[in-house]
Design an enzyme around this catalytic site. Structure first.
Site, PDB file in Angstrom:
ATOM      1  N   SER A 152       0.776 -10.204  -5.631  1.00  0.00           N
ATOM      2  CA  SER A 152       1.198 -10.653  -4.304  1.00  0.00           C
ATOM      3  C   SER A 152       2.429 -11.554  -4.412  1.00  0.00           C
ATOM      4  CB  SER A 152       0.022 -11.348  -3.611  1.00  0.00           C
ATOM      5  OG  SER A 152       0.262 -11.546  -2.241  1.00  0.00           O
ATOM      6  N   ASP A 244      -2.764  -1.906   2.854  1.00  0.00           N
ATOM      7  CA  ASP A 244      -2.045  -3.159   2.649  1.00  0.00           C
ATOM      8  C   ASP A 244      -0.630  -2.984   3.181  1.00  0.00           C
ATOM      9  OD1 ASP A 244      -0.689  -5.385   1.671  1.00  0.00           O
ATOM     10  OD2 ASP A 244      -1.366  -5.144  -0.400  1.00  0.00           O
ATOM     11  N   HIS A 274      -5.446  -5.570   0.106  1.00  0.00           N
ATOM     12  CA  HIS A 274      -4.736  -6.650  -0.561  1.00  0.00           C
ATOM     13  C   HIS A 274      -5.751  -7.656  -1.126  1.00  0.00           C
ATOM     14  CE1 HIS A 274      -0.960  -8.824  -1.226  1.00  0.00           C
ATOM     15  NE2 HIS A 274      -1.665  -9.924  -1.038  1.00  0.00           N
TER      16      HIS A 274
END
Length: 307
Positions: A152, A244, A274
């Site tokens: 991320s 996501d 995610h």
């Protein structure tokens, strides 16, 4: 475009994982204060934390003035630098502690997790500066090949510092990274309201990351996809989750590296969301996702490219 049917895309295990996480970190967490967000995120991470594999040793030590945690399980020739996720706002050495310990054993590498400064106390480019300072010091400390990885927001940092140190990095593994792709197409639109991360969440994190300033343009330290030079980057494996909004960034980044003559592969894992690294012990799909990541690190550590 019709909205995705997440009741069909996600299996029972993944839905149970999402529900379990929401007991600690609610879907509307961005409406909480920063202090509250960090507290509920830490509670969620603690709830999913897995015991270390046997034989892992850790040290907390600074590199380049940045707090880090080093993981060893035997003698390692390859070092993996890991940058944790959390929107540049939450997380730390604790949040991805078990992930790093498992990567150390599964991939047979030394892992060093970097505790870069978080917003709003540290705004861009402070987080990048921390990430790069740690990389520079670690590369001086350990002589073997150097790999980079992150998930991320940490994937953003791993890519960003690699762009500026590409000659010194032997491989890059990006896990559902946010790389500054086009927000008007692809997964940004199709999965704008996905479980675990929405485009609204992403706008919040962007605002905090810059301290409210307008995001910079043409600055690969901020958004690696804004770079104009993708030549000479190391072999790169990108693993994203289908459900996501950031998934398309993996595809775009792969395409840029391939167009520049490099090696890159993108895996977009079906039926996952995610943050699914945390689902690796409660979901078969989550376990397979982590297998993909660990195998990528192990493969790059050996200097192989079977993709």
């Amino acid at each position: 475009m019709s909205k995705p049917d997440y009741s069909a895309l996600l299996d029972d295990e993944v839905r149970a994982y999402i529900a379990r996480g929401a007991e600690f970190y609610p879907p509307d967490a961005v409406d909480l204060t920063i202090t509250q967000q960090r507290a509920v995120y830490d509670d969620m991470c603690a709830a999913f934390h897995a015991p270390y594999p046997e034989g892992v040793r850790t040290w907390d030590e600074d590199y380049g003035g940045v707090p880090c945690r080093r993981y060893e399980a035997g003698t390692h020739q390859v070092t993996l630098i890991y940058y944790h996720g959390g929107g540049f706002v939450v997380g730390g050495l604790h949040s991805h502690d078990d992930v790093c310990a498992e990567l150390c054993v599964r991939a047979g590498v030394r892992v060093i997790s970097v505790d870069y400064g978080l917003a709003p106390e540290v705004v861009f480019p402070g987080c990048y500066n921390d990430a790069f300072s740690a990389l520079a010091a670690i590369s001086e400390e350990f002589a073997g090949p150097l790999l980079m990885a992150g998930d991320s927001a940490g994937g953003n940092l791993a890519a960003a510092v690699t762009h500026h140190a590409r000659a010194h990095v032997a491989g890059l593994v990006l896990i559902y990274p946010g790389l500054g792709g086009d927000p008007t197409k692809g997964s940004y639109i199709e999965h704008a309201d996905a479980p675990e991360l929405t485009t609204r969440d992403m706008l919040f994190y962007q605002t905090i990351r810059t301290g409210g300033a307008v995001p910079p343009k043409d600055d690969p330290r901020y958004a690696p996809l804004q770079d104009t030079n993708f030549t000479g980057l190391p072999p790169t494996v990108i693993v994203t989750a289908e459900c996501d909004p950031l998934a398309s960034d993996g595809e775009s980044y792969r395409d840029e590296i391939l167009a520049a003559g490099g090696r890159a592969v993108w895996f977009n894992e079906a039926g996952l969301v995610h943050g699914c690294l945390r689902a690796r012990h409660v979901s078969a799909r989550g376990a397979a996702f982590f297998d993909r990541v660990a195998d990528a690190v192990s493969t790059l550590a050996k200097g192989d490219w079977p993709y």
